[in-house]
Design a protein around this motif. Structure first.
Motif, mmCIF file in Angstrom:
data_model
loop_
_atom_site.group_PDB
_atom_site.id
_atom_site.type_symbol
_atom_site.label_atom_id
_atom_site.label_comp_id
_atom_site.label_asym_id
_atom_site.label_seq_id
_atom_site.Cartn_x
_atom_site.Cartn_y
_atom_site.Cartn_z
ATOM 1 N N LEU A 100 26.497 42.885 -4.899
ATOM 2 C CA LEU A 100 26.291 44.170 -4.227
ATOM 3 C C LEU A 100 25.332 44.964 -5.118
ATOM 4 O O LEU A 100 25.628 45.208 -6.287
ATOM 5 C CB LEU A 100 27.613 44.913 -4.062
ATOM 6 C CG LEU A 100 27.564 46.244 -3.299
ATOM 7 C CD1 LEU A 100 27.216 45.988 -1.838
ATOM 8 C CD2 LEU A 100 28.884 46.987 -3.407
ATOM 9 N N HIS A 101 24.184 45.336 -4.564
ATOM 10 C CA HIS A 101 23.190 46.027 -5.386
ATOM 11 C C HIS A 101 22.586 47.205 -4.630
ATOM 12 O O HIS A 101 22.652 47.290 -3.414
ATOM 13 C CB HIS A 101 22.102 45.049 -5.832
ATOM 14 C CG HIS A 101 21.227 44.564 -4.714
ATOM 15 N ND1 HIS A 101 19.954 45.054 -4.475
ATOM 16 C CD2 HIS A 101 21.431 43.610 -3.764
ATOM 17 C CE1 HIS A 101 19.426 44.438 -3.446
ATOM 18 N NE2 HIS A 101 20.311 43.560 -2.988
ATOM 19 N N THR A 102 21.994 48.113 -5.379
ATOM 20 C CA THR A 102 21.391 49.299 -4.774
ATOM 21 C C THR A 102 20.002 48.970 -4.239
ATOM 22 O O THR A 102 19.307 48.080 -4.739
ATOM 23 C CB THR A 102 21.281 50.440 -5.794
ATOM 24 O OG1 THR A 102 20.492 49.994 -6.912
ATOM 25 C CG2 THR A 102 22.655 50.864 -6.295
ATOM 26 N N THR A 103 19.626 49.675 -3.213
ATOM 27 C CA THR A 103 18.286 49.592 -2.648
ATOM 28 C C THR A 103 17.761 51.011 -2.448
ATOM 29 O O THR A 103 18.498 51.980 -2.628
ATOM 30 C CB THR A 103 18.284 48.861 -1.303
ATOM 31 O OG1 THR A 103 18.952 49.685 -0.334
ATOM 32 C CG2 THR A 103 18.997 47.518 -1.406
ATOM 33 N N ALA A 104 16.526 51.106 -2.040
ATOM 34 C CA ALA A 104 15.946 52.425 -1.773
ATOM 35 C C ALA A 104 16.682 53.123 -0.630
ATOM 36 O O ALA A 104 16.733 54.348 -0.560
ATOM 37 C CB ALA A 104 14.476 52.287 -1.457
ATOM 38 N N GLN A 105 17.286 52.296 0.243
ATOM 39 C CA GLN A 105 17.976 52.863 1.407
ATOM 40 C C GLN A 105 19.470 53.054 1.158
ATOM 41 O O GLN A 105 20.152 53.630 1.995
ATOM 42 C CB GLN A 105 17.792 51.945 2.624
ATOM 43 C CG GLN A 105 16.366 51.880 3.151
ATOM 44 C CD GLN A 105 15.457 51.044 2.286
ATOM 45 O OE1 GLN A 105 15.900 50.062 1.699
ATOM 46 N NE2 GLN A 105 14.197 51.424 2.173
ATOM 47 N N GLY A 106 19.958 52.557 0.034
ATOM 48 C CA GLY A 106 21.387 52.694 -0.240
ATOM 49 C C GLY A 106 21.891 51.515 -1.032
ATOM 50 O O GLY A 106 21.739 51.474 -2.249
ATOM 51 N N TYR A 107 22.531 50.520 -0.336
ATOM 52 C CA TYR A 107 23.009 49.334 -1.031
ATOM 53 C C TYR A 107 23.020 48.167 -0.053
ATOM 54 O O TYR A 107 22.954 48.342 1.161
ATOM 55 C CB TYR A 107 24.398 49.549 -1.621
ATOM 56 C CG TYR A 107 25.463 49.920 -0.603
ATOM 57 C CD1 TYR A 107 25.722 51.252 -0.298
ATOM 58 C CD2 TYR A 107 26.192 48.938 0.068
ATOM 59 C CE1 TYR A 107 26.682 51.597 0.641
ATOM 60 C CE2 TYR A 107 27.147 49.274 1.010
ATOM 61 C CZ TYR A 107 27.386 50.614 1.288
ATOM 62 O OH TYR A 107 28.334 50.956 2.230
#
Length: 123
Positions: A100-107
């Motif tokens: 589970l990782h973060t992205t620019a849009q959330g995770y």
């Protein structure tokens, strides 16, 4: 991005030992199950061992009693200690993790693979 980097493969004589490591890096929130797979020449990839975040393990019958999977959650790393190696253990070993990782849009949840590491056991 998230990546898994493996180390520890190589050439060993039958009866010897090797320890594989696989470290995850990137914008990680948490890692669920981690595992090791292998693929021998001319054969399908098979699951060798898995370990949950809580430490529950599972092994393919052919490695039980010889291989031990473990993990360090603080280091986002999984290990495979391989003892009493046999020529039939020769294969490319790859680690796998549910991340589970973060992205620019959330995770986002992503299944990630390592690059593969050759283990050769000579008779």
């Amino acid at each position: 991005q998230v990546q898994l980097v493996e180390s520890g493969g190589g050439l060993v004589q039958a009866g010897g030992s090797l320890r594989l490591s696989c470290a995850a890096s990137g914008s990680i929130i948490s890692i669920s199950a981690m595992g090791w797979y292998r693929q021998a020449p001319g054969k399908q990839r098979e699951l060798v061992a898995t370990i949950t975040r809580g430490g529950s393990t599972n092994y393919v019958d052919s490695v039980k009693g010889r291989f031990t999977i473990s993990r360090d959650n603080g280091k986002n790393t999984v290990y495979l200690q391989m003892n009493n190696l046999k020529p039939e253990d020769t294969a490319v070993y790859s680690c796998n993790a549910g991340v589970l990782h973060t992205t620019a849009q959330g995770y986002r949840y992503l299944e990630v693979w390592g690059q593969g590491n050759l283990v050769t056991v000579s008779s």
